[in-house]
Design an enzyme around this catalytic site. Sequence first.
Site, mmCIF file in Angstrom:
data_model
loop_
_atom_site.group_PDB
_atom_site.id
_atom_site.type_symbol
_atom_site.label_atom_id
_atom_site.label_comp_id
_atom_site.label_asym_id
_atom_site.label_seq_id
_atom_site.Cartn_x
_atom_site.Cartn_y
_atom_site.Cartn_z
ATOM 1 N N GLU A 1 49.018 -6.813 55.260
ATOM 2 C CA GLU A 1 48.707 -5.453 54.854
ATOM 3 C C GLU A 1 47.205 -5.384 54.555
ATOM 4 O O GLU A 1 46.705 -6.184 53.771
ATOM 5 C CB GLU A 1 49.489 -5.048 53.597
ATOM 6 N N HIS B 1 24.892 -1.063 51.499
ATOM 7 C CA HIS B 1 25.783 -1.978 52.225
ATOM 8 C C HIS B 1 25.218 -2.300 53.593
ATOM 9 O O HIS B 1 24.670 -1.421 54.289
ATOM 10 C CB HIS B 1 27.167 -1.342 52.386
ATOM 11 N N ARG C 1 54.929 -16.104 66.155
ATOM 12 C CA ARG C 1 54.343 -15.034 67.006
ATOM 13 C C ARG C 1 52.860 -14.839 66.718
ATOM 14 O O ARG C 1 52.116 -14.299 67.528
ATOM 15 C CB ARG C 1 55.092 -13.716 66.748
ATOM 16 N N HIS D 1 22.732 0.533 54.162
ATOM 17 C CA HIS D 1 22.800 1.986 54.054
ATOM 18 C C HIS D 1 23.474 2.437 52.761
ATOM 19 O O HIS D 1 24.332 1.756 52.206
ATOM 20 C CB HIS D 1 23.602 2.546 55.238
ATOM 21 N N TYR E 1 36.261 -0.382 58.265
ATOM 22 C CA TYR E 1 36.162 -0.091 56.843
ATOM 23 C C TYR E 1 36.629 1.315 56.507
ATOM 24 O O TYR E 1 36.610 2.202 57.355
ATOM 25 C CB TYR E 1 34.751 -0.337 56.298
ATOM 26 N N GLN F 1 38.064 8.331 54.965
ATOM 27 C CA GLN F 1 37.547 8.126 56.327
ATOM 28 C C GLN F 1 37.618 6.659 56.680
ATOM 29 O O GLN F 1 37.261 5.820 55.862
ATOM 30 C CB GLN F 1 36.083 8.610 56.415
ATOM 31 N N LYS G 1 33.192 1.593 49.917
ATOM 32 C CA LYS G 1 33.634 1.084 51.224
ATOM 33 C C LYS G 1 34.480 -0.182 51.041
ATOM 34 O O LYS G 1 34.069 -1.109 50.346
ATOM 35 C CB LYS G 1 32.417 0.759 52.106
ATOM 36 N N LYS H 1 16.599 3.299 63.185
ATOM 37 C CA LYS H 1 16.716 3.830 61.813
ATOM 38 C C LYS H 1 16.523 2.706 60.796
ATOM 39 O O LYS H 1 15.823 2.864 59.802
ATOM 40 C CB LYS H 1 18.094 4.469 61.637
ATOM 41 N N ASP H 2 17.127 1.558 61.063
ATOM 42 C CA ASP H 2 17.053 0.446 60.111
ATOM 43 C C ASP H 2 15.686 -0.229 60.161
ATOM 44 O O ASP H 2 15.192 -0.728 59.148
ATOM 45 C CB ASP H 2 18.181 -0.552 60.368
HETATM 46 C C1 LIG Z 1 28.232 5.880 59.846
HETATM 47 C C2 LIG Z 1 28.678 6.913 60.831
HETATM 48 C C3 LIG Z 1 28.028 7.080 62.026
HETATM 49 N N1 LIG Z 1 28.452 8.029 62.895
HETATM 50 C C4 LIG Z 1 27.737 8.161 64.175
HETATM 51 C C5 LIG Z 1 26.277 8.520 64.016
HETATM 52 C C6 LIG Z 1 25.600 7.795 65.123
HETATM 53 O O1 LIG Z 1 25.551 8.622 66.291
HETATM 54 C C7 LIG Z 1 26.495 6.600 65.419
HETATM 55 C C8 LIG Z 1 25.950 5.308 64.880
HETATM 56 O O2 LIG Z 1 25.625 5.535 63.510
HETATM 57 P P1 LIG Z 1 24.811 4.448 62.707
HETATM 58 O O3 LIG Z 1 23.709 3.889 63.574
HETATM 59 O O4 LIG Z 1 24.425 5.044 61.376
HETATM 60 O O5 LIG Z 1 25.920 3.328 62.519
HETATM 61 P P2 LIG Z 1 25.757 2.033 61.581
HETATM 62 O O6 LIG Z 1 24.369 1.489 61.670
HETATM 63 O O7 LIG Z 1 26.893 1.151 61.906
HETATM 64 O O8 LIG Z 1 25.940 2.616 60.124
HETATM 65 C C9 LIG Z 1 26.902 2.099 59.232
HETATM 66 O O9 LIG Z 1 26.455 0.829 58.896
HETATM 67 C C10 LIG Z 1 26.494 0.393 57.565
HETATM 68 C C11 LIG Z 1 26.872 -1.054 57.579
HETATM 69 C C12 LIG Z 1 27.313 1.164 56.638
HETATM 70 O O10 LIG Z 1 27.744 0.665 55.597
HETATM 71 C C13 LIG Z 1 27.547 2.575 56.876
HETATM 72 O O11 LIG Z 1 28.935 2.840 56.845
HETATM 73 C C14 LIG Z 1 27.010 3.109 58.121
HETATM 74 O O12 LIG Z 1 25.733 3.602 57.808
HETATM 75 O O13 LIG Z 1 27.754 6.895 64.804
HETATM 76 C C15 LIG Z 1 29.518 8.853 62.639
HETATM 77 O O14 LIG Z 1 29.882 9.724 63.448
HETATM 78 N N2 LIG Z 1 30.168 8.705 61.451
HETATM 79 C C16 LIG Z 1 29.793 7.760 60.526
HETATM 80 O O15 LIG Z 1 30.438 7.656 59.473
#
Ligand SMILES: Cc1cn([C@H]2C[C@H](O)[C@@H](COP(=O)(O)OP(=O)(O)O[C@H]3O[C@H](C)C(=O)[C@H](O)[C@H]3O)O2)c(=O)[nH]c1=O
Length: 185
Positions: free
Chosen positions: A28, A117, A23, A61, A130, A46, A70, A165-166
């Site tokens: 896990e 990370h 299938r 981040h 994650y 979370q 994570k 942001k990045d």
């Molecule tokens: C991380 C996160 C984001 N958000 C919202 C905030 C923003 O409106 C949207 C995108 O967030 P962000 O641009 O920070 O998402 P990533 O760039 O994927 O951030 C993640 O990317 C790297 C790889 C990581 O390890 C972190 O877990 C996390 O920072 O999701 C949430 O509501 N909850 C959350 O836990």
Amino acid sequence: MMIETTTLPGVLLIKPDVFGDARGFFLETWNRQRYAEAGLDKDFVQDNVSQSRQGILRGLHFQNPRPQGKLVQALKGVVFDVAVDIRVGSPTFGQWYGVTLSEENHWQLYVPENFAHGFCVLSETALFAYKCTDTYNPSAEFSLRWDDPDVGIQWPIDSPQLSAKDQAGKLLKEFPTEALPVYQP
Ligand SMILES: Cc1cn([C@H]2C[C@H](O)[C@@H](COP(=O)(O)OP(=O)(O)O[C@H]3O[C@H](C)C(=O)[C@H](O)[C@H]3O)O2)c(=O)[nH]c1=O
């Protein structure tokens, strides 16, 4: 399931048992007792999922305070996943570990609290999932530049697509000391 140490103490590579049959497959991806017995004794509060196109790089981040450990994996596609030790005073401060996680190998990486990370996407798209040991705290989140020469991550892609942001991320040496976590031996 095997949990292996990596070149970065604390960062663990998890290779789950995969049960294939006519299938498809079953595995896990988390089991509190089994993972603790194998060396990852953690509670998660979370779960996150993000989808990205090829060439996207998310990160690097970290949250300080309220750091998040994570447990990360690629449910679909292929990513190159990286952890960086940013703990002031750590013997491996500024060092990185990277590994390819994919829907084929099913591997997971545990990135401990107080590590930065990030990952880049190598397939057409990637679905990245994650578990986190603490909840999201945007006011405590920071971005470390993906191309920090002092860290020297050997990403398998050039000129990735980054969030604003990045793009505004800092070099490790640009963070005020108090912004970085302190190594606790
Ligand atoms: C991380 C996160 C984001 N958000 C919202 C905030 C923003 O409106 C949207 C995108 O967030 P962000 O641009 O920070 O998402 P990533 O760039 O994927 O951030 C993640 O990317 C790297 C790889 C990581 O390890 C972190 O877990 C996390 O920072 O999701 C949430 O509501 N909850 C959350 O836990």
